[in-house]
Design an enzyme around this catalytic site. Structure first.
Site, mmCIF file in Angstrom:
data_model
loop_
_atom_site.group_PDB
_atom_site.id
_atom_site.type_symbol
_atom_site.label_atom_id
_atom_site.label_comp_id
_atom_site.label_asym_id
_atom_site.label_seq_id
_atom_site.Cartn_x
_atom_site.Cartn_y
_atom_site.Cartn_z
ATOM 1 N N SER A 188 0.857 -1.188 0.000
ATOM 2 C CA SER A 188 0.000 0.000 0.000
ATOM 3 C C SER A 188 0.888 1.231 0.000
ATOM 4 O O SER A 188 2.051 1.173 0.440
ATOM 5 C CB SER A 188 -0.884 0.009 1.257
ATOM 6 N N TYR A 244 -1.915 -0.883 10.467
ATOM 7 C CA TYR A 244 -2.053 -1.298 9.063
ATOM 8 C C TYR A 244 -0.883 -0.752 8.243
ATOM 9 O O TYR A 244 -0.247 -1.489 7.467
ATOM 10 C CB TYR A 244 -3.375 -0.790 8.505
ATOM 11 N N LYS A 273 2.199 -2.806 6.266
ATOM 12 C CA LYS A 273 2.456 -2.634 4.840
ATOM 13 C C LYS A 273 3.913 -2.236 4.586
ATOM 14 O O LYS A 273 4.522 -2.642 3.593
ATOM 15 C CB LYS A 273 1.493 -1.604 4.253
#
Length: 253
Positions: A146, A159, A163
């Site tokens: 991401s 998160y 990533k």
């Protein structure tokens, strides 16, 4: 440019999180270029729907229910494929978890562990299982990371952290597996119109703020992420490994 550069005929591609969104788009595109696609996700119904559509369009696909947060489930899948004589030539680690949106200091331990188990341990252990079987034959592995890997987003600290770990994992595996003929790369999608990103795209204030940071001024569609993955899976990218390719409308520019 010869069509053979993007030809996956005779190859088997395993795509995790293939029941919807970016994973579904990737599965469909790889099948369209000749791959037999193994579609996996936690629930068999969604995967089978995608596999059935691929077959209906003249492609080749099968579906398996696999929770990538569970190492035993990953091992069971590869054992099943071994027993069937199915060798994986392409692996796309796409399944992800982001169960919490908000301040990190308010995040529960359960939410933290779920995010790490799926996004880091799941990618790692699936890659290990695939790479062991690619040894001596070669292959291509693509990790879906991401833009958050390079710019942590508010409300998504863990998160974003996972990533970033995926990008580092990609670089490490690229160096270790290159002598085996296995290439490992990552794709960094920007804001994409999926159910997974609905906490952002469904909030008008957040969406307006984010669109101001995207030079192309719009949200991506899953079909716009998939071609970058196709490129990294095929001979067209034969001298590319350890790369992290943003597909983000210019967000990271």
């Amino acid at each position: 440019m010869p069509d053979s550069l993007f030809d996956l005929t005779g190859k088997t591609a395993l795509v995790s999180g293939a029941s919807r969104g970016i994973g579904e788009a990737i599965a469909r595109l790889l099948a369209g270029f000749g791959a037999h696609v193994i579609c996996t996700s936690r629930k068999i119904e969604g995967c089978e729907a995608v596999a059935s559509t691929i077959r209906g369009d003249g492609g080749s696909a099968e579906a398996h229910a696999v929770h990538v947060g569970d190492p035993a489930a990953i091992e069971a899948l590869f054992a099943k494929l071994d027993a069937a004589g199915r060798t994986v030539d392409v692996l796309v680690n796409n399944a992800a978890a982001n169960p919490y949106f908000g301040p990190a200091i308010d995040m529960t331990l359960d939410a933290y562990e779920k995010t790490v188990e799926v996004n880091l341990r799941g990618y790692f252990w699936t890659t290990v299982q695939a790479a062991k079987r690619m040894k001596g034959r070669g292959g291509a592995i693509v990790n879906i990371a991401s833009v958050n890997a390079q710019r942590a987003a508010p409300g998504q600290l863990v998160y974003s952290m996972t990533k970033a770990g995926i990008v580092n994992m990609t670089e490490g595996f690229a160096k270790e597996l290159a002598p085996m003929g296995v290439r490992v790369n990552a794709v960094l999608p920007g804001l994409t119109d999926t159910k997974f990103a609905s906490a952002l795209t469904g909030n008008p204030k957040i969406l307006e703020m984010m669109l101001r940071m995207i030079p192309l001024g719009r949200v991506a569609q899953p079909d716009e992420i998939a071609p970058a993955v196709l490129f990294l899976c095929t001979p067209a990218s034969s001298y590319l490994t350890g790369a992290a390719l943003p597909v983000d409308g210019g967000y990271l520019a």
